[in-house]
Design an enzyme around this catalytic site. Structure first.
Site, PDB file in Angstrom:
ATOM      1  N   ALA A  68      46.315  36.540  34.124  1.00  0.00           N
ATOM      2  CA  ALA A  68      47.472  37.238  33.578  1.00  0.00           C
ATOM      3  C   ALA A  68      47.677  38.553  34.335  1.00  0.00           C
ATOM      4  O   ALA A  68      46.775  39.031  35.018  1.00  0.00           O
ATOM      5  CB  ALA A  68      47.251  37.523  32.096  1.00  0.00           C
ATOM      6  N   GLN A  70      47.669  41.431  33.228  1.00  0.00           N
ATOM      7  CA  GLN A  70      46.682  42.413  32.768  1.00  0.00           C
ATOM      8  C   GLN A  70      45.270  41.817  32.686  1.00  0.00           C
ATOM      9  O   GLN A  70      44.440  42.221  31.865  1.00  0.00           O
ATOM     10  CB  GLN A  70      47.110  43.005  31.423  1.00  0.00           C
ATOM     11  CG  GLN A  70      48.280  43.960  31.548  1.00  0.00           C
ATOM     12  CD  GLN A  70      47.957  45.141  32.470  1.00  0.00           C
ATOM     13  OE1 GLN A  70      46.829  45.625  32.525  1.00  0.00           O
ATOM     14  NE2 GLN A  70      48.946  45.607  33.215  1.00  0.00           N
ATOM     15  N   SER A  71      44.969  40.863  33.557  1.00  0.00           N
ATOM     16  CA  SER A  71      43.660  40.214  33.567  1.00  0.00           C
ATOM     17  C   SER A  71      42.551  41.179  33.972  1.00  0.00           C
ATOM     18  O   SER A  71      42.647  41.880  34.975  1.00  0.00           O
ATOM     19  CB  SER A  71      43.697  39.040  34.554  1.00  0.00           C
ATOM     20  OG  SER A  71      42.381  38.638  34.890  1.00  0.00           O
ATOM     21  N   ASN A  72      41.468  41.154  33.204  1.00  0.00           N
ATOM     22  CA  ASN A  72      40.274  41.922  33.560  1.00  0.00           C
ATOM     23  C   ASN A  72      39.444  41.194  34.617  1.00  0.00           C
ATOM     24  O   ASN A  72      38.760  41.827  35.413  1.00  0.00           O
ATOM     25  CB  ASN A  72      39.415  42.148  32.315  1.00  0.00           C
ATOM     26  CG  ASN A  72      40.189  42.860  31.229  1.00  0.00           C
ATOM     27  OD1 ASN A  72      40.587  44.001  31.415  1.00  0.00           O
ATOM     28  ND2 ASN A  72      40.435  42.179  30.121  1.00  0.00           N
ATOM     29  N   VAL A  74      40.582  39.425  37.115  1.00  0.00           N
ATOM     30  CA  VAL A  74      41.196  39.717  38.404  1.00  0.00           C
ATOM     31  C   VAL A  74      40.809  41.138  38.868  1.00  0.00           C
ATOM     32  O   VAL A  74      40.423  41.345  40.018  1.00  0.00           O
ATOM     33  CB  VAL A  74      42.727  39.539  38.217  1.00  0.00           C
ATOM     34  CG1 VAL A  74      43.516  40.305  39.214  1.00  0.00           C
ATOM     35  CG2 VAL A  74      43.090  38.054  38.203  1.00  0.00           C
TER      36      VAL A  74
END
Ligand SMILES: *Cc1c(COP(=O)(O)O)cnc(C)c1O
Length: 329
Positions: A68, A70-72, A74
């Protein structure tokens, strides 16, 4: 043995929360995996120890991952790549439908830029196989340019290397305190939940593990965890000790959907902040922690139980959710 790159200073702290314990009538501890790894930390640091282990073993110089906006996962991939002198290519999916500048460019998206990742965009958010296929297409381009890419997959059907990080975490926690009756943890892709459950059962613990849904409703999540446990059994003996009845799911704070905090999530953030001074994130840990007061209230977690809440991090997203949270604070 799978290769592993050390990313997390182990063990992360296991802290008792005295005021919240008293308020809820249980003995509550928090496993501080929000402190695991670089760049604001989180559970993905433990998962990445195995993915980067495999990437280095394959001779990779570039790691590709999708998530996403706001992926952590990534963001932490970008951070770990930076520490190892590798290139990170991160693909941000439109999973939440929030097109504000705050969501699209703040929080973890800002950190990915800061950490030097190459950013791609993917227009859909419920298409795990398609998102992975897009990564492979990009990996082919990189290969033609003589880079050595490694793809971290989102879709099922690949060895769940990330779950091995939480098999390790289970053993780490038991060495710190073997007396828990319950564990409560976020259940998203399912790697953390599956690995924790497998590690506990593999070590002979009968503690109950409640996976709190952040991505899909309970039935679909239970089936997903079951499939991951089965794949995990191919690479970890611990997973063979898990029974179908060990998979317990709660989805009472999932609404209105992935990446959107509802009132129970924000109430959980307030409770943790104001009685323990700890910050939860709006996408994962607010929804997972919300299970504890709800299940104590319903009697499913009996008063006096010894409960371990796994704080899986997620704090990089906080800045992107300022408006959404403030509106219901
Ligand atoms: C990804 C994530 C989770 C969920 O973990 P899975 O292994 O995907 O189930 C929980 N908390 C945070 C902060 C995360 O980033």
């Amino acid at each position: 043995m799978m290769s592993k790159v050390p990313i997390v200073s182990q063990p992360t702290p296991l802290e008792r929360l005295p005021r919240l314990s008293e308020t809820l009538g249980i003995d509550l501890f928090v496993k501080r995996d929000d402190l695991a790894g670089p760049s604001l930390g989180g559970n993905k640091s433990r998962q990445l120890e195995y993915y980067f282990g495999a990437a280095l073993e394959a001779g990779a110089d570039t790691v590709l991952i999708t998530g996403a906006v706001q992926s952590n996962f990534v963001r932490l991939t970008a951070a770990v790549a930076a520490t190892l002198g590798m290139q990170a290519v991160v693909q941000l999916e439109d999973r939440v439908g929030d097109h504000s500048q705050e969501y699209q460019a703040g929080g973890n998206a800002l950190l990915c830029d800061l950490l030097g990742a190459r950013i791609l965009r993917y227009p859909k958010g419920e298409d795990e196989a398609g998102a992975d296929a897009a990564l492979h297409t990009h990996a082919e381009i990189l290969r033609a340019e003589r880079y050595k890419p490694y793809v971290i997959h989102l879709s099922e059907g690949h060895p769940p290397l990330g779950a091995l990080g939480y098999v390790d975490a289970a053993h780490e926690i038991l060495a710190q305190n073997s007396g828990f009756d319950f564990f409560v943890v976020a259940s998203g892709s399912g790697s953390t939940h599956s690995g924790l459950l497998a590690g506990l059962r593999g070590a002979g613990s009968t503690a109950r593990v409640i996976g709190s849904c952040v991505r899909r409703p309970a039935r679909a999540q239970a089936a997903r965890i079951s499939r991951i446990i089965s794949r995990l059994s191919d690479i970890s003996n611990d997973a063979r000790a898990v029974k179908e009845s060990d998979i317990e799911i709660w989805d009472g704070a999932l609404a209105p959907g992935y990446g959107q905090p509802g009132q129970p999530a924000v109430d959980a953030m307030k409770l943790m902040a104001r009685q323990a001074g700890l910050v939860l994130d709006p996408v994962y840990t607010s929804k997972s922690f919300a299970a504890i007061p709800a299940l104590v209230e319903s009697g499913q977690i009996p008063r006096g139980s010894r409960v371990c809440f796994v704080h899986t991090g997620g704090l990089g997203a906080l800045g992107a959710y300022g408006t959404a949270i403030r509106d219901i604070l």
